[in-house]
Enzyme design. Structure first.
Site, PDB file in Angstrom:
ATOM      1  N   HIS A  15       2.928  -9.577   6.391  1.00 14.39           N
ATOM      2  CA  HIS A  15       3.046 -11.030   6.488  1.00 14.39           C
ATOM      3  C   HIS A  15       4.451 -11.442   6.914  1.00 14.39           C
ATOM      4  CE1 HIS A  15       4.529 -12.162   2.135  1.00 14.39           C
ATOM      5  NE2 HIS A  15       5.264 -11.224   2.677  1.00 14.39           N
ATOM      6  N   CYS A  34      11.571 -12.091   3.669  1.00 15.69           N
ATOM      7  CA  CYS A  34      10.164 -12.343   3.988  1.00 15.69           C
ATOM      8  C   CYS A  34      10.012 -13.182   5.252  1.00 15.69           C
ATOM      9  CB  CYS A  34       9.450 -13.001   2.806  1.00 15.69           C
ATOM     10  SG  CYS A  34       8.899 -11.795   1.572  1.00 15.69           S
ATOM     11  N   HIS A  40       6.517  -7.713   7.737  1.00 21.61           N
ATOM     12  CA  HIS A  40       6.756  -6.589   6.827  1.00 21.61           C
ATOM     13  C   HIS A  40       5.532  -6.472   5.932  1.00 21.61           C
ATOM     14  CE1 HIS A  40       7.927 -10.115   4.543  1.00 21.61           C
ATOM     15  NE2 HIS A  40       7.538  -9.438   3.483  1.00 21.61           N
ATOM     16  N   HIS A  42       3.267  -5.301   2.328  1.00 21.23           N
ATOM     17  CA  HIS A  42       3.233  -5.167   0.871  1.00 21.23           C
ATOM     18  C   HIS A  42       1.995  -4.365   0.486  1.00 21.23           C
ATOM     19  CE1 HIS A  42       6.428  -8.013  -0.187  1.00 21.23           C
ATOM     20  NE2 HIS A  42       5.977  -8.803   0.771  1.00 21.23           N
ATOM     21  N   ASP A  80      -7.351  -5.879   4.254  1.00 18.43           N
ATOM     22  CA  ASP A  80      -6.689  -4.572   4.225  1.00 18.43           C
ATOM     23  C   ASP A  80      -6.258  -4.132   5.618  1.00 18.43           C
ATOM     24  OD1 ASP A  80      -5.712  -2.277   2.883  1.00 18.43           O
ATOM     25  OD2 ASP A  80      -7.484  -1.142   3.495  1.00 18.43           O
ATOM     26  N   HIS A  81      -4.987  -3.710   5.719  1.00 22.52           N
ATOM     27  CA  HIS A  81      -4.385  -3.266   6.979  1.00 22.52           C
ATOM     28  C   HIS A  81      -4.399  -4.362   8.044  1.00 22.52           C
ATOM     29  CE1 HIS A  81      -4.568   0.599   4.988  1.00 22.52           C
ATOM     30  NE2 HIS A  81      -3.704   1.040   5.871  1.00 22.52           N
ATOM     31  N   GLU A 125       2.310  -8.833  -5.757  1.00 18.88           N
ATOM     32  CA  GLU A 125       2.887  -8.593  -4.431  1.00 18.88           C
ATOM     33  C   GLU A 125       3.846  -7.404  -4.497  1.00 18.88           C
ATOM     34  OE1 GLU A 125       3.862 -11.719  -1.220  1.00 18.88           O
ATOM     35  OE2 GLU A 125       5.722 -11.398  -2.326  1.00 18.88           O
TER      36      GLU A 125
HETATM   37 NI    NI Z   1       6.932 -10.419   1.730  1.00 18.77          NI
END
Ligand code: NI
Length: 136
Positions: A15, A34, A40, A42, A80-81, A125
């Site tokens: 995100h 972020c 990047h 998580h 996911d992914h 997160e």
């Molecule tokens: Ni983040």
């Protein structure tokens, strides 16, 4: 007698937190790392909890196989992914913060769970940062 059952799930996603109507400086000041324009990732940990009465026939609040499949089909397959900003429709105009992701997950699951039961979503997160949502 109300009792709560919970199922853990997991997804990896990328995100970026930013507002296009803010300056670069303000985005950097508010969102820090972020706000990285290259995104990047998580490792999100999800806990879905359902509270209700025990069915006297089955002894279940909800069949865990059913709950597992609901999470798989509605959340894991969707997130996911994925790059949340670019690939998940709900975040086209909504910052994918942990808070907003938890609300989106709750809204996606709620229609599939009987009205007599309460739903709570907890989203990690990071191992230390997590949010919980149980409806407005
Ligand atoms: Ni983040």
């Amino acid at each position: 007698m109300m009792i709560t059952v919970s199922r853990k799930a997991h997804f990896n996603a990328a995100h970026r937190l930013f507002r296009s109507d803010w300056s670069d400086d303000k985005n950097e000041a508010v969102f820090g790392k972020c706000n990285n324009p290259n995104f990047h990732g998580h490792n999100y940990e999800l806990i879905v909890s359902v509270t209700g009465n025990i069915d006297p026939e089955t002894g279940f609040v909800i069949d865990m196989k059913v709950l597992k499949d609901l999470i798989k089909s509605n959340i894991e397959n969707a997130f996911d992914h994925k790059n949340l900003n670019k690939e998940v429709a709900e975040f086209k105009e909504l910052n994918p913060t942990a808070e907003n992701i938890a609300v989106v997950i709750w809204n996606k699951l709620r229609p599939h769970i009987d009205d007599s039961k309460k739903l709570e979503v907890t989203l990690y997160e990071t191992p230390r940062n997590f949010v919980s949502y149980r409806g407005a």
